[in-house]
Design a protein around this motif. Structure first.
Motif, PDB file in Angstrom:
ATOM      1  N   LEU A 296      29.484  24.123  61.264  1.00 32.10           N
ATOM      2  CA  LEU A 296      29.391  22.872  60.673  1.00 32.10           C
ATOM      3  C   LEU A 296      27.929  22.425  60.671  1.00 32.10           C
ATOM      4  N   LEU A 297      27.020  22.807  61.583  1.00 35.86           N
ATOM      5  CA  LEU A 297      25.397  22.358  61.483  1.00 35.86           C
ATOM      6  C   LEU A 297      25.102  23.122  60.003  1.00 35.86           C
ATOM      7  N   ILE A 298      25.574  24.363  60.071  1.00 35.54           N
ATOM      8  CA  ILE A 298      25.111  25.204  58.506  1.00 35.54           C
ATOM      9  C   ILE A 298      25.584  24.381  57.501  1.00 35.54           C
ATOM     10  N   THR A 299      26.720  24.029  57.429  1.00 35.62           N
ATOM     11  CA  THR A 299      27.554  23.562  56.427  1.00 35.62           C
ATOM     12  C   THR A 299      26.696  22.251  55.999  1.00 35.62           C
ATOM     13  N   LEU A 300      26.298  21.492  57.082  1.00 38.70           N
ATOM     14  CA  LEU A 300      25.509  20.109  56.772  1.00 38.70           C
ATOM     15  C   LEU A 300      24.408  20.351  56.000  1.00 38.70           C
ATOM     16  N   PHE A 301      23.573  21.427  56.247  1.00 40.54           N
ATOM     17  CA  PHE A 301      22.005  21.466  56.227  1.00 40.54           C
ATOM     18  C   PHE A 301      21.868  22.623  55.308  1.00 40.54           C
ATOM     19  N   MET A 302      23.072  23.322  54.682  1.00 42.72           N
ATOM     20  CA  MET A 302      22.710  24.077  53.586  1.00 42.72           C
ATOM     21  C   MET A 302      22.349  23.642  52.356  1.00 42.72           C
ATOM     22  N   PRO A 303      22.769  22.525  52.086  1.00 46.35           N
ATOM     23  CA  PRO A 303      22.435  21.805  50.820  1.00 46.35           C
ATOM     24  C   PRO A 303      21.127  21.397  50.766  1.00 46.35           C
ATOM     25  N   MET A 304      20.712  20.993  51.938  1.00 48.44           N
ATOM     26  CA  MET A 304      19.193  20.462  52.224  1.00 48.44           C
ATOM     27  C   MET A 304      18.377  21.733  51.981  1.00 48.44           C
ATOM     28  N   ALA A 305      18.646  22.640  52.655  1.00 46.85           N
ATOM     29  CA  ALA A 305      17.904  24.115  52.595  1.00 46.85           C
ATOM     30  C   ALA A 305      17.799  24.678  50.963  1.00 46.85           C
ATOM     31  N   GLY A 306      19.026  24.513  50.276  1.00 42.96           N
ATOM     32  CA  GLY A 306      19.128  24.704  48.923  1.00 42.96           C
ATOM     33  C   GLY A 306      18.365  23.935  48.142  1.00 42.96           C
ATOM     34  N   ALA A 307      18.013  22.633  48.417  1.00 43.87           N
ATOM     35  CA  ALA A 307      17.158  21.815  47.706  1.00 43.87           C
ATOM     36  C   ALA A 307      15.726  22.021  47.735  1.00 43.87           C
ATOM     37  N   VAL A 308      15.402  22.706  48.861  1.00 41.63           N
ATOM     38  CA  VAL A 308      14.018  23.327  48.980  1.00 41.63           C
ATOM     39  C   VAL A 308      13.896  24.403  48.204  1.00 41.63           C
ATOM     40  N   LEU A 309      14.951  25.304  48.064  1.00 46.30           N
ATOM     41  CA  LEU A 309      14.828  26.510  47.577  1.00 46.30           C
ATOM     42  C   LEU A 309      14.917  26.444  45.701  1.00 46.30           C
ATOM     43  N   VAL A 310      15.622  25.215  45.334  1.00 40.84           N
ATOM     44  CA  VAL A 310      15.536  25.117  43.989  1.00 40.84           C
ATOM     45  C   VAL A 310      14.320  24.818  43.541  1.00 40.84           C
ATOM     46  N   ARG A 311      13.838  25.910  42.421  1.00 38.94           N
ATOM     47  CA  ARG A 311      12.561  25.741  41.797  1.00 38.94           C
ATOM     48  C   ARG A 311      12.595  26.558  40.658  1.00 38.94           C
ATOM     49  N   GLY A 312      11.551  26.566  39.811  1.00 41.63           N
ATOM     50  CA  GLY A 312      11.661  27.339  38.638  1.00 41.63           C
ATOM     51  C   GLY A 312      12.187  26.539  37.291  1.00 41.63           C
ATOM     52  N   ASP A 313      12.529  27.472  36.548  1.00 44.71           N
ATOM     53  CA  ASP A 313      13.157  26.968  35.379  1.00 44.71           C
ATOM     54  C   ASP A 313      14.540  26.288  35.453  1.00 44.71           C
ATOM     55  N   ARG A 314      15.220  25.919  34.322  1.00 47.39           N
ATOM     56  CA  ARG A 314      16.508  25.412  34.336  1.00 47.39           C
ATOM     57  C   ARG A 314      17.533  26.241  34.815  1.00 47.39           C
ATOM     58  N   ARG A 315      17.430  27.551  34.272  1.00 49.58           N
ATOM     59  CA  ARG A 315      18.493  28.552  34.456  1.00 49.58           C
ATOM     60  C   ARG A 315      18.456  28.708  35.845  1.00 49.58           C
ATOM     61  N   THR A 316      17.209  29.152  36.459  1.00 53.04           N
ATOM     62  CA  THR A 316      17.175  29.476  38.004  1.00 53.04           C
ATOM     63  C   THR A 316      17.915  28.339  38.628  1.00 53.04           C
ATOM     64  N   ALA A 317      17.330  27.291  38.339  1.00 53.03           N
ATOM     65  CA  ALA A 317      17.686  25.850  39.348  1.00 53.03           C
ATOM     66  C   ALA A 317      19.233  25.997  39.364  1.00 53.03           C
ATOM     67  N   ARG A 318      19.855  25.946  38.184  1.00 50.09           N
ATOM     68  CA  ARG A 318      21.443  25.511  38.279  1.00 50.09           C
ATOM     69  C   ARG A 318      21.818  26.852  38.889  1.00 50.09           C
ATOM     70  N   TRP A 319      21.476  27.958  38.908  1.00 48.66           N
ATOM     71  CA  TRP A 319      22.195  29.139  39.393  1.00 48.66           C
ATOM     72  C   TRP A 319      22.123  28.758  41.266  1.00 48.66           C
ATOM     73  N   VAL A 320      20.650  28.450  41.643  1.00 50.96           N
ATOM     74  CA  VAL A 320      20.614  28.234  42.815  1.00 50.96           C
ATOM     75  C   VAL A 320      21.397  27.148  43.303  1.00 50.96           C
ATOM     76  N   ALA A 321      21.455  26.002  42.431  1.00 46.03           N
ATOM     77  CA  ALA A 321      22.328  25.036  42.907  1.00 46.03           C
ATOM     78  C   ALA A 321      23.762  25.407  42.897  1.00 46.03           C
ATOM     79  N   LEU A 322      24.127  26.291  42.063  1.00 48.90           N
ATOM     80  CA  LEU A 322      25.636  26.582  42.149  1.00 48.90           C
ATOM     81  C   LEU A 322      26.010  27.452  43.358  1.00 48.90           C
TER      82      LEU A 322
END
Lengths: 706, 561
Positions: free
Chosen positions: B5-31
């Motif tokens: 549950l903790l992982i589920t909760l904070f995974m998106p948060m971690a994803g938010a930190v990881l999202v970077r780069g151009d549009r292509r990378t960003a959306r794949w990371v987000a997905l």
């Protein structure tokens, strides 16, 4: 021979599978062969239904099963009457102890162990009424599906059509096989959805799209009543199942709920609600039936529904779906029988509708709409039959439902055959004298007309006669006798109108000088065998079915084994049908038919000058316009209901945007105004600040001193 | 499971930190992030055992150590009330990412970051077991959405974003006051808070208030304070005007999330706090709340009928549908509350899906006006199919999800009006029950009318879009695989809930039975009497309220005490 359970599951499952198959494979793989799964599945369903009837008949003839006997000893239920079986598939929703406590007033009546659990199962239930409906529905569906192969060929939506039709057959068979009011409501709405999709099948025609929406909405108004009725049933009876529920526990049977129409309640009629509550429930259910079965005042959608393909008009809007209301009232007959007022209202609505439909049909020029109004009228007859409230009345109504299914789908398919040949033209003013070009259509249409008008010995004669006889008998008893006498007379009068409009349509189409509209092109010939074959089969049914069942009493005896109807038969000693009365009614109605036939022949068989003169004469009193304008129901509803509601909606939208949101914005602007008010104080002039300080000090000192 | 549950909760948060780069990378990371979150959430949701025990619970000291007078914990767990809304949030977020795939073409990194932060906030609200934590997550959802609307919205995006923000913030500040007063009341009550610390734990407070309810007057005031924030979130009539604006101006993903999840926060708040903690006020105000819900149902439907913009129409339909949810919650018996909570999930699926479909139309034609469109079934058959199923689900066609929720809650409402013993105001309940069903008829009218005008009839496409496509010599394309994948899961659940609601109901029923039983007829009778004296005598013992032994009376449980 497969057992009842297998058959009962197969009957709806096959069309559902066909529908999904066609929807998935139709556009790419099946294309012009899209009819194969649908026709095969529906035909097999028909076969299964016939087998089911034999199985049910065998079960009726056999003594009760041991388990049932065992239960009978345990519960308060007397020996179960009639035949019913329930097969549960899965639980749809369950809320334990949903009812907080049993009704205090009902404390003296029997209470099952765990009163108040809300439990709806996906369960199929069969009794003779269901079995009979299943055969009627699947039989007509099979023939219509075969007919559609010819009628719909090279339509771009070929696969879509067969997918919808199979979905409809699934929904309709489930509707008649449902075991509780929720499932009944579910499939009640689903057949409405199929109707919506099929009316709007040619969705690019604005008229078709609008007609689909109208049908759905008018039905929703009816369903509003139906839903209210179901909710009241829940609060009154604490269950929505038709049947009693028993569980086998430690070698004994324990009854866990008393179904609304269950054996226990049937055996103890005092357990039915009475008085105002019973009337309210029955009338709300009737409102639902009015919507689905196009009864006054909700009949306006059915004529517009003729925008759909003709096989759809034949199957859904004549033979099967529109009779769902009749079926429902027959199914819930004990609830209606609990209130004489409700029965009288049902009869009155049916009687009004029967006359209204007949009068309107006389002046219409669109062949399909003439048939649509005649359907409305005939459905009215069925409700009149049911309103008698006796076993004879219900059987008569259901009998008429069956014969009507045959002759009306025959007539619609005949009209479709004409329409097919005329290149889509269906206005009787544009064609005529087709009897030589389309001999098979002509002869089968004639049989349909004779059956519909109720000419001896065609099917319609027997069923209409049964209704008249039931009314006649009822009128001789007390309690609303005057109403039933009135109904009897108006149905008799309706028979004349019926013969007139039926043969008017027939003569206009097939007699007189041959006229063919330009749209017909090279199509103007007899239809292919896929279309004429079903016509001939239906014609056989329309000819012989009535007489067969009248003489063998097979239908009557079969239906009488339905528990709720068996109870009706037990409760009231039926007045023995005197042979004299029977003959009197039959002769009188035949005379009426002959009069109507004669009028139609005089007016429409030769020169039509007489008809025009009569129309002008009638129009002196506005009668012709009234009939031609369909009593202006659409206009009245538009002016009294739709326009005010749309106006109210606009008003609300305006109110929302300017008043409510305006207040919100004003609230948001408040701090700005307040700030604006104080802004002059912060003017940056040191002298002003000094002055303010001095004044403030003075005030403070003054306050301290005094 | 607690770790998951903790992982589920904070995974998106971690994803938010990881999202970077151009549009292509960003959306794949987000997905990728949202898909992983969905997978984890699905494992949690489907392994939920039912019953009333908190599932996957974690409790860590957060503010105030062992000696401090306050005891704020980072306490999360799944229970039956939040279960399906939690799962719905994870599901809709995947849909949201897929929908903005092509449409978001500027500041994409920021966009996906905000979206992922929003996901953590949303999912947190439904599992928070501590008032402060709840409130933090509650407000946490506000800020990302404010930026999503303000940056990627349509023409009036600034105005809409500010209005949305101020409106909801104003309400939620009052709600916070109300929540804090609950905490303080329990703290100062002689029987409460044995260890002498301020407890913010929601289960503990619920349990304490069950045995020692507040004075009726206090309850009324706190109810009003909570109402301010929750009613605006729902939104209840007449506090709804921010909603159509925010919906119309928001980017598609924003609308989907707003309708699908954020509107549920209000109802969730009522079910989590107002009904269980303030039962006397809830009973006393039941007619008022039901009238307000009814007003929303009918008024929302009528206003929807007069709209010419598809998004506005669906926004007003939300007002109507959420009126149904509130009706179910406040009719306050088993059937109606289960129906009401299920209907919240249903609304998220069908209306979320409808907003997604409208967004797809907008991408193709750059218009939302019904009058500009017509006969699109011919051009876009797959889109028309999805729109049809979603429309039918939204109008409560049996066999689809909307029916299950609506039917149960209306059945419960009728039971409240007819079946359950009541005082002299029975007529009110009956009028409300009957009138509320009319919302079903009106709902079919405006939705089918819209569908008929947009998808049936002769083909009509806006001129400018036609010109744009003509440049590329292409007509508008039907749904791409990505779009079909975005909508399909919604359909699966729409059918599943429609065909077997028992699967969903059974898992939430025990919790709802435990949380929402108190508004019994006995309480209603007391509420009708306005007799504070008689009330005070009975105060203090729970059994005094439920003077008749009813199945509704709570089964005392001790696991939280």
């Amino acid at each position: 021979m497969p057992d009842i359970r297998t058959l009962l599951i197969l009957i709806p499952a096959l069309p559902l599978a066909a529908s999904l198959t066609t929807a998935l494979l139709g556009p790419r793989l099946l294309r012009t062969r899209s009819h194969l799964p649908a026709v095969a599945a529906i035909a097999l369903s028909f076969l299964a239904s016939v087998l089911l009837v034999f199985q049910v008949q065998r079960a009726i003839d056999q003594p009760a099963a041991p388990a049932a006997e065992h239960r009978a000893g345990q519960g308060r239920a007397a020996q179960p009457i009639g035949f019913e079986r329930v097969y549960t598939l899965w639980s749809w929703a369950q809320v334990d102890q949903a009812m907080p406590w049993p009704d205090q007033n009902a404390a003296d009546t029997y209470q099952p162990a765990s009163w108040g659990n809300f439990r709806i199962d996906i369960a199929l239930r069969v009794d003779p009424l269901t079995a009979a409906m299943l055969v009627i529905v699947t039989c007509i569906s099979t023939l219509v599906a075969v007919y559609s192969i010819g009628y719909m060929h090279d339509d771009p939506g070929y696969w879509r059509f067969f997918s919808y039709i199979s979905l409809f057959v699934f929904s309709m068979t489930m509707l008649v096989a449902s075991s509780n009011f929720v499932l009944l409501y579910v499939f009640w709405e689903l057949v409405g959805l199929c109707s919506y999709l099929l009316i709007g099948f040619w969705f690019e025609k604005p008229a078709a799209a609008a007609a689909g929406k109208k049908a759905f909405l008018v039905n929703r108004i009816g369903d509003f009543g139906f839903a209210l009725g179901v909710f009241l049933l829940w609060t009154t009876y604490g269950t929505l199942d038709f049947h009693d529920t028993w569980i086998h526990f430690h070698h004994t049977w324990i009854q866990t709920s008393i179904g609304v129409l269950g054996q226990t309640r049937l055996a103890h009629p005092e357990m039915f609600a009475s008085g105002g509550l019973a009337t309210a429930i029955a009338l709300l259910l009737m409102l639902g039936a009015c919507g689905k079965s196009a009864q006054f005042p909700l009949h306006v959608w059915l004529p517009d529904a003729m925008e759909g393909p003709t096989p759809v008009s034949a199957l859904i809007h004549a033979a099967t779906m529109v009779t769902a209301g009749v079926y429902m009232v027959a199914r819930c007959m004990p609830l209606f029988a609990a209130s004489q007022t409700a029965l009288v209202v049902v009869g009155t609505l049916g009687g009004i509708t029967a006359l209204l439909g007949a009068i309107t049909a006389i002046t219409q020029t669109d062949l399909k709409r003439i048939l649509a109004y005649s359907t409305i009228s005939h459905l009215g007859y069925m409700f009149v039959g049911l309103s008698v409230g006796t076993l004879a009345g219900v059987v008569a109504g259901m009998f008429h439902l069956m014969t009507h299914a045959f002759f009306k789908s025959l007539l619609f398919l005949g009209a479709g055959s004409v329409m097919h040949a005329m290149g889509g033209v269906i206005d009787t003013r544009q064609f005529g004298g087709l009897r030589r070009r389309m001999p098979i259509t002509h002869w089968t249409f004639l049989i349909g007309c004779l059956a519909m008008a109720g000419v001896f010995p065609f099917a319609g004669f027997w069923s209409k006669d049964a209704i008249l006889l039931a009314l006649h008998q009822r009128a001789s008893l007390g309690g609303g006798a005057a109403v039933y006498q009135g109904l009897y007379l108006s149905v008799m009068l309706g028979v004349v109108l019926l013969a007139v409009y039926t043969f008017r349509a027939f003569f206009l189409t097939f007699y007189g000088p041959e006229r063919i509209p330009p749209e017909a092109g090279h199509h103007a010939h007899e239809s292919p065998i896929t279309m004429t074959g079903p016509l001939m089969l239906l014609a056989c049914g329309a000819f012989g079915l009535g007489a067969y069942f009248e003489w063998t009493h097979g239908f009557e005896h079969f239906l009488a084994a339905t528990p709720s109807l068996a109870y009706l038969g037990q409760r009231a000693a039926e007045p023995a049908g005197e042979a004299g009365a029977h003959w009197g009614v039959a002769v009188l109605s035949t005379v009426m038919v002959v009069i109507g036939l004669a009028i139609a022949a005089v007016l429409y068989l030769g020169s039509r000058e007489q008809a025009r003169r009569l129309a002008r004469l009638m129009n002196v009193f506005g009668l012709y316009s009234l009939s031609y304008g369909k009593f202006f129901f659409d206009e009245i509803y538009q002016a009294l209901i739709i326009a005010p509601l749309v106006g109210l909606a606009r008003l609300c939208a305006w109110f929302d945007q300017w008043l409510i949101d305006g207040l919100v914005d004003a609230g948001g602007a408040l701090p700005k105004w307040l700030g604006g008010g104080f802004r002059p104080a912060q003017n940056g002039l040191v002298q002003f600040y000094a002055l303010a300080m001095v004044l403030g000090l003075l005030v403070l000192m003054g306050a301290l001193v005094f | 499971m607690a770790t998951l549950l903790l992982i589920t909760l904070f995974m998106p948060m971690a994803g938010a930190v990881l999202v970077r780069g151009d549009r292509r990378t960003a959306r794949w990371v987000a997905l990728g992030t949202t898909l992983c979150t969905l997978a984890a959430a699905a494992v949690l949701v489907f392994s939920f055992p039912g019953g009333v025990a908190p599932f996957a619970a974690t409790e860590l000291p957060w503010l105030g150590g062992s000696g401090a007078p306050v005891n704020v914990c980072f306490s999360v767990a799944i229970d039956g009330l939040g279960l399906w809304l939690f799962g719905l949030s994870a599901l809709l977020m995947v849909v949201a990412v897929l929908i903005g795939w092509e449409a978001i073409d500027r500041q994409t990194t920021l966009y996906y970051r905000l979206l992922l932060i929003l996901e953590t906030g949303m999912m947190g609200v439904f599992v928070a077991r501590d008032i402060i934590l709840f409130y933090v997550f509650f407000e946490f959802t506000l800020i990302p959405l404010f930026f999503l609307i303000g940056i990627w919205g349509s023409e009036q995006r600034r105005y809409a974003a500010i209005k949305f923000f101020l409106f909801t913030l104003a309400g939620s500040v009052l709600t916070f006051l109300g929540l804090i007063s609950i905490v303080l009341w329990v703290f100062y009550h002689p029987a409460g808070a044995s260890d002498g610390r301020l407890t913010f734990s929601i289960p503990a407070l619920t349990e304490a208030l069950r045995w020692h309810p507040m004075d009726r007057t206090v309850q009324m005031w706190i109810f009003a304070a909570l109402f301010a924030g929750f009613a605006i979130k729902v939104p209840l009539f007449p506090l709804h005007t921010w909603l159509p604006l925010a919906h119309v101006q928001a980017p598609t993903a924003g609308s989907v999330i707003l309708a699908g999840v954020l509107l549920k926060l209000g109802g969730y708040g009522f079910a989590r706090f107002s009904l269980p903690m303030l039962p006397d006020a809830s009973a006393a105000l039941m007619p008022v709340m039901l009238w307000i819900s009814l007003a929303g149902i009918v008024y929302g439907a009528l206003v929807a009928l007069a709209q010419s913009d598809i998004k506005r129409l669906i926004a007003y339909s939300s007002v109507s549908h959420l009126g149904f949810c509130m009706l179910g919650l406040f009719a306050a018996n088993r059937l109606s509350t289960q129906g009401g909570v299920l209907q919240m999930v249903n609304h998220g699926l069908s209306t979320g899906g409808l907003f997604a479909v409208v967004g797809m139309l907008y991408e193709r034609y750059h218009t939302r006006q019904i009058a500009d469109l017509g006969g699109l079934t011919r051009r876009l058959p797959i889109l028309a199919f999805f729109a049809l199923v979603l429309t039918l689900a939204s109008i409560g066609l049996p066999g689809l999800n909307g029916f299950a929720g609506e039917f149960l809650l209306l059945l419960g409402m009728f039971q409240r009006a007819w079946g359950e013993a009541l005082t002299r105001d029975a007529w009110q309940f009956r009028v409300i029950a009957v009138l509320s069903v009319s919302g079903v008829v009106l709902g079919a009218w405006y939705m089918l009318w819209m569908y008929q005008r947009v998808f049936f009839g002769p083909l009509r496409e806006p001129h400018h879009a036609a010109a744009e496509y003509a440049q590329h010599h292409l007509p508008a394309r039907d749904l791409s695989l990505r779009e079909i994948l975005a909508l399909s899961p919604l359909l699966v659940f729409i059918l599943w809930i429609g065909l077997q609601p028992s699967f969903f109901l059974n898992r939430m029923a025990p919790t709802l039975d435990q949380l929402l039983p108190p508004v019994t007829a006995a309480r209603l009778e007391m509420a009708g009497r306005h007799d504070a004296g008689a009330w005070a005598v009975e105060r203090g013992t729970w059994t005094g309220h439920a003077s008749r032994p009813t199945p509704h009376a709570p089964r005392p449980t001790t696991h939280n005490l």
